[in-house]
Design an enzyme around this catalytic site. Structure first.
Site, PDB file in Angstrom:
ATOM      1  N   TYR A 172      14.187  -1.737 -29.112  1.00  0.00           N
ATOM      2  CA  TYR A 172      15.076  -1.113 -28.136  1.00  0.00           C
ATOM      3  C   TYR A 172      14.342   0.091 -27.550  1.00  0.00           C
ATOM      4  O   TYR A 172      14.194   1.114 -28.207  1.00  0.00           O
ATOM      5  CB  TYR A 172      16.366  -0.687 -28.850  1.00  0.00           C
ATOM      6  CG  TYR A 172      17.451  -0.143 -27.963  1.00  0.00           C
ATOM      7  CD1 TYR A 172      17.360  -0.160 -26.575  1.00  0.00           C
ATOM      8  CD2 TYR A 172      18.616   0.382 -28.530  1.00  0.00           C
ATOM      9  CE1 TYR A 172      18.377   0.332 -25.784  1.00  0.00           C
ATOM     10  CE2 TYR A 172      19.645   0.886 -27.751  1.00  0.00           C
ATOM     11  CZ  TYR A 172      19.522   0.858 -26.377  1.00  0.00           C
ATOM     12  OH  TYR A 172      20.534   1.351 -25.596  1.00  0.00           O
TER      13      TYR A 172
ATOM     14  N   LYS B 276      14.588  -5.030 -25.990  1.00  0.00           N
ATOM     15  CA  LYS B 276      15.594  -4.658 -25.011  1.00  0.00           C
ATOM     16  C   LYS B 276      15.018  -3.466 -24.259  1.00  0.00           C
ATOM     17  O   LYS B 276      14.857  -2.385 -24.820  1.00  0.00           O
ATOM     18  CB  LYS B 276      16.887  -4.272 -25.741  1.00  0.00           C
ATOM     19  CG  LYS B 276      17.975  -3.798 -24.811  1.00  0.00           C
ATOM     20  CD  LYS B 276      19.088  -3.101 -25.569  1.00  0.00           C
ATOM     21  CE  LYS B 276      20.068  -2.549 -24.542  1.00  0.00           C
ATOM     22  NZ  LYS B 276      20.969  -1.558 -25.114  1.00  0.00           N
TER      23      LYS B 276
END
Lengths: 305, 498
Positions: free
Chosen positions: A138, A166
Site C-alpha cells: 500500500y 495498491k
C-alpha cells in the site's frame, strides 16, 4: 511454496460501523459485508484506513477482522490490513491474519517515522515473514510520509509474497514505472480519480472506498475496462463517477463521506472516531445529489448493453 | 584461504539464506506465474529452498530490460576502463563473500567443499578479474589504405546474449561466460542449470552492488523447456553461449535456425582420451594426473579423462599406481574438507552413472554406488566399441583400453564423436609433438592432465562444440562483432573510391 495470489476486481476496504457510544456495531458490519458480497465485489479488506484502523487498538482490529473472516466464510478473499505505527503491532496483525485464515495482508509503510527505502523494505520483509501470506503493498506517501521507491521494490523482491500493490500516490509516473518495471507485482488502483488510467495500464484490481456504498457502479467500470476491454464505455462510466471522486478525494472528508454513503443505503454506520467529525448538512446534501445523478447516468450507460 | 572444520561448514550451511527468485533489472523477482521448484542438497536429499520456476514471460521481461540497458549505453558505451573498475570491484565483492559462495555451491551441487574453496571460487574470481583487466588493453585496427581513406576495423559488443549454464561448475562456468561478455559491454540473460541456480542468483546481486547497472546482468532460473528454449528462440537475443550436453546443444542450433539466426557458441560433451606410451617417464606421476583427470569433480566434467589408452608394456604397473592414488580420494559428505569425491548432482544423474557401471564387465576397482555417491572406478574395456568407451558417462568412471603401438593409440583416441581434450604421456619429444598434432581435440596436454588456464582458449573439435572459445582474449570474440568503417578523406569526388 506460497502460490501467488491473483488480486482481481473490486476490493472493498470495509468501513467500521460504530454504535453511538463508540463501540463497534457488529450487526451493521455483518449487514455491510453481506450486502457487498451479494452485490458481487471481488474481495474485502479489513483494517484499512477506510475502516479507521488508525483509531483502533490492535485487539479491536484483530476482533473486527476475525469477525469479518467468520462472516465471509471463504466466499470472497479477505485481505487483512497490517498498517501501524509500530512494527511489532504490524507483525501481530500479520500473525493474526494468518491464524484467522486471511488470504493476504495489506502492508503499508509505517507512518510518521519516514524510513529510508532500505529501512522500509527490511520492515516490510519482517512483517511479511510474520505472516507468510501474499502481500498487497500500500503506497500512500501523502499519509505515511514515505514513498515505496525503486530500492524498496527491488529489495522486497527477495520474498515472492509481494505480489500486489495498491498505488495511492496520485503520481501517474508511478503507474508507468510499476506497469513497465515491476510486472510481477500486480498493479492496483488506489487513487480513485485515476481508475481509468490504471485500467488502461492493465491494473487488474481497484481498492475503492466508494464501493462500500456504490458497489454496482465500481464493478461496472471494472467490467467495462478489464473484462469487456471497452474503454469507450469505461470512459463514459468514469466521467459519470468523477463528481463523486471530487467529493471523495478532494473534499477532505473521505471516510465520513463513505460512511454516510453506506448509511444512505440503509445501514447506519454511526459516527466516525476522533479526531474526525461527521458530515454537515451541506456535505450530506451534496453527496446525495452526486450519488443520485451518478447512479442514473451509469444505469443508462449499462442499459445500452 | 584456511579451510574450516566439517562442523563449521555445516553451521554456515544451516544458517544460510538462499536466494530463490529470479534476478532481473537489478532486483530479485519471483516468477510471474508464481511457480517454484524445489532445489535439493544432493548429498542429503534435503530441500534447500523453492526456486522461482520462470517461464517465457519472465524471459521476455529480462530480455526487454537487457535490451533497454544495451541500447541506452549505460554499460555498452561506458568507457572500457570504467567497466574494468566496476568488474574489479565485483571481483573484490566475490572475494569478500567467497566463503558463503563456496558453501552454497557445495550444498547445491554436491561438490566437495575442498574443491569449492580451493578451485571453483578462486578461479571464478580470477576469471572475472582477468577479463576486467584485459578489456581496456585491447586495440582496434586501422587497415592499410591510401592517403585518401581511413579504414577502421573495430569491435563492438554483440548485444543481448543468452548464457546457458551447466550444473557441473555452476559458478565457474558463469564466470567463464559473464567475464568476457560483461567486459565486452554486452547485456546478458543467464539461465543457470535447474539443479544449481543458487550461486548465480547471489552473484548477480553482488554484481549490482559493485555497480553493474540494472538490466545488464539478469538471471532467470527454470527448466529447459520453460526458460532455455524461449532464450534459444528469442527474436531479440543476438547470441547464445551454451555449455552442456551435446544433445541439448544441438537444439540451440535448431532454435537459432528457426528464429532469428542468432549466433550460437556450443561447448558440449567429451570422451577424452589419455594415451600412456611405454616410454612414459615416472608412472607414479602419470597415475596422479590420471586420477585427477578422471575423478576430480566426481568425473562430472566435460574435460574429464574417461578413456585411458595404455601401452601393454606399462599397463599393469600403471593400474596399480592409479589404484594406490585413487584410494586417497575419500568419498563422502561434501562439507567435510577431507572429502575429495562428493555426491552426484541429482538422483537422476546418479541413476544414469550407476546404470553405466552395471554394464562394466571387468571392474579393476571401485564400482560401488549408493545414496547418490559413486566411488572412483576403473574398468577394463575389451575395445573402443564398448558402450563405456563411446558414451559420455559424466561420472567417476575411467575405462582402460590396451594398445600395442603409438599409431593404434592415436587411432583409438580419435575414434570418438567428441574432441574436447586429450592427453599424451611419452618421453619421446618427436612423438609428443606429432601426437599432439594428430589428436583431434581442442586442448592437448603432454605429460600432464589439464585444460590450460584462463590465458589459453578452451573449446572442442567435432561434437564437443564450435563457434568460439572460452577463456583467454579469444573468448571476447564470441561476444563482439567486427565492424568495418571506411572514411573517404578525398577532396575531389571524381577520385573517390565507391
Amino acid at each position: 511454496m506460497t502460490p501467488i495470489f491473483k488480486f482481481e476486481g473490486i476490493y472493498t476496504p470495509v468501513v467500521t460501523p460504530y454504535h453511538h457510544d463508540g463501540t463497534v456495531n457488529f450487526d451493521t458490519l455483518s449487514n455491510v459485508i453481506e450486502h457487498l458480497i451479494s452485490r458481487g465485489v471481488h474481495g474485502l479488506i479489513s483494517g484499512g484506513s477506510t475502516g479507521e484502523n488508525y483509531a483502533q487498538t490492535v485487539a479491536e482490529r484483530v476482533e473486527i477482522a476475525t469477525f469479518t473472516a467468520d462472516q465471509i466464510k471463504g466466499r470472497v478473499p479477505l485481505v487483512m490490513g497490517t498498517g501501524a505505527m509500530l512494527t511489532d503491532d504490524s507483525k501481530s496483525l500479520a500473525v493474526a491474519g494468518r491464524e484467522m485464515g486471511a488470504d493476504a495482508i495489506l502492508l503499508a509503510s509505517p507512518p510518521y517515522a519516514v524510513p529510508t527505502d532500505r529501512e522500509n523494505a527490511l520492515n516490510a520483509l519482517a512483517i511479511d515473514k510474520a505472516a507468510n501470506l501474499p502481500v498487497m503493498l500500500y503506497n500512500y506517501p501523502h499519509r505515511t510520509g514515505t514513498l515505496m521507491g525503486e530500492e524498496f521494490l527491488d529489495r522486497v523482491g527477495r520474498s515472492r509474497n509481494f505480489c500486489g500493490i495498491k498505488e495511492s500516490s496520485g503520481d501517474i509516473n508511478r503507474v508507468h514505472l510499476l506497469a513497465r518495471d515491476y510486472p510481477h507485482i500486480q498493479l492496483g488502483c488506489g487513487m480513485d480519480d485515476q481508475a481509468l488510467e490504471f485500467f488502461a495500464w492493465g491494473a487488474p484490481f481497484w481498492v475503492c472506498g466508494g464501493s462500500n456504498f456504490l458497489p454496482d457502479e465500481h464493478i461496472a467500470l471494472y467490467q467495462a475496462c478489464i473484462v469487456e476491454r471497452n474503454f469507450e464505455k469505461g470512459r463514459r462510466i468514469m466521467s459519470a463517477m468523477m463528481p463523486l471522486m471530487r467529493v471523495l478525494e478532494q473534499g477532505g472528508k473521505f471516510i465520513q463521506t463513505i460512511k454516510y454513503g453506506v448509511t444512505l443505503n440503509g445501514m447506519d454506520t454511526g459516527p466516525v472516531r476522533a479526531p474526525l467529525k461527521g458530515l454537515n448538512k451541506d456535505d450530506k446534501r451534496a453527496l446525495e445529489q452526486v450519488v443520485r445523478v451518478l447512479k442514473t447516468t451509469i444505469a443508462n450507460i449499462q442499459a445500452e448493453g | 584461504m584456511d579451510l574450516l572444520t566439517k562442523d563449521e561448514y555445516a553451521a554456515i550451511a544451516a544458517d544460510m539464506d538462499f536466494p530463490n527468485t529470479a534476478y532481473i533489472d537489478g532486483a530479485y523477482r519471483p516468477a510471474m506465474s508464481g511457480k517454484t521448484f524445489a532445489t535439493r542438497n544432493p548429498a542429503t536429499g534435503e530441500v534447500l529452498t523453492d526456486v522461482a520456476a520462470c517461464g517465457s514471460e519472465d524471459v521476455d521481461f529480462a530480455v526487454a530490460k537487457a535490451r533497454e540497458a544495451f541500447d541506452d549505453g549505460r554499460w555498452s558505451r561506458m568507457h572500457p576502463s570504467e567497466r574494468k573498475d566496476i568488474l574489479i570491484r565485483f571481483a573484490k565483492l566475490l572475494t569478500r563473500n567467497a566463503r558463503e559462495l563456496a558453501v552454497m555451491e557445495s550444498v547445491d551441487s554436491g561438490k566437495p567443499i575442498y574443491d569449492c574453496e580451493t578451485v571453483d571460487i578462486p578461479e571464478t574470481i580470477h576469471c572475472i578479474k582477468w577479463h576486467a583487466e584485459a578489456i581496456d588493453k585491447m586495440y582496434d585496427q586501422i587497415a592499410p589504405s591510401s592517403d585518401d581513406h581511413v579504414a577502421m576495423v573495430v569491435r563492438e559488443p554483440i548485444g543481448v546474449v543468452g548464457l546457458i549454464l551447466p550444473w557441473n561448475f555452476p559458478l565457474l562456468m558463469l564466470a567463464w561466460k559473464i567475464g568476457p561478455a560483461l567486459a565486452a559491454g554486452c547485456s546478458v540473460v543467464v539461465k543457470p542449470a535447474e539443479e544449481t541456480s543458487l550461486t548465480a542468483l547471489r552473484v548477480a546481486e553482488l554484481a549490482s552492488e559493485a555497480g553493474v547497472p540494472r538490466g545488464v546482468l539478469n538471471v532467470v532460473p527454470g527448466g529447459g523447456a520453460d526458460v532455455g528454449e524461449p532464450i534459444g528462440r528469442h527474436l531479440d537475443i543476438d547470441m547464445v553461449s551454451f555449455t552442456g550436453s551435446t544433445k541439448t546443444g544441438k537444439l540451440f542450433l535448431s532454435y537459432s535456425a528457426e528464429s532469428n539466426a542468432k549466433e550460437v557458441v556450443l561447448e558440449m560433451g567429451g570422451k577424452n582420451p589419455a594415451i600412456v606410451m611405454e616410454d612414459a617417464e615416472n608412472l607414479d606421476r602419470v597415475a596422479q594426473h590420471l586420477v585427477n583427470g578422471a575423478f576430480w569433480n566426481m568425473g562430472e566434467n566435460c574435460s574429464a579423462t574417461s578413456r585411458l589408452i595404455v601401452h601393454r608394456a606399462v599397463k599393469t604397473e600403471l593400474l596399480e599406481r592409479i589404484e594406490h592414488h585413487a584410494q586417497h580420494w575419500n568419498v563422502g559428505d561434501p562439507l567435510d574438507p577431507e572429502t575429495r569425491v562428493g555426491a552426484l548432482v541429482s538422483p537422476a544423474h546418479f541413476k544414469k552413472v550407476s546404470g553405466y557401471l552395471k554394464k562394466a564387465e571387468d571392474v579393476v576397482f571401485g564400482g560401488a554406488a549408493g545414496g547418490g555417491f559413486v566411488a572412483p572406478s576403473l574398468v577394463q574395456l575389451p575395445d573402443n566399441n564398448h558402450v563405456l568407451a563411446r558414451d559420455e558417462i559424466f561420472g567417476p568412471v575411467l575405462g582402460v583400453i590396451e594398445v600395442d603401438s603409438f599409431d593404434q593409440a592415436i587411432e583409438i583416441a580419435n575414434d570418438t564423436d567428441y574432441g574436447l581434450c586429450a592427453s599424451l604421456f611419452t618421453a619421446n619429444a618427436k612423438r609428443a609433438i606429432r601426437g599432439a598434432r594428430m589428436l583431434r581435440a581442442g586442448t592437448v596436454t603432454v605429460n600432464s592432465y589439464g585444460e590450460g588456464d584462463i590465458s589459453t582458449p578452451f573449446g572442442g573439435y567435432k561434437q564437443s562444440g564450435f563457434g568460439g572459445r572460452d577463456n583467454s582474449v579469444h573468448a571476447h570474440d564470441q561476444y563482439t562483432q567486427l565492424k568495418t568503417i571506411w572514411v573517404d578523406l578525398s577532396d575531389d569526388e571524381d577520385e573517390a573510391v565507391s
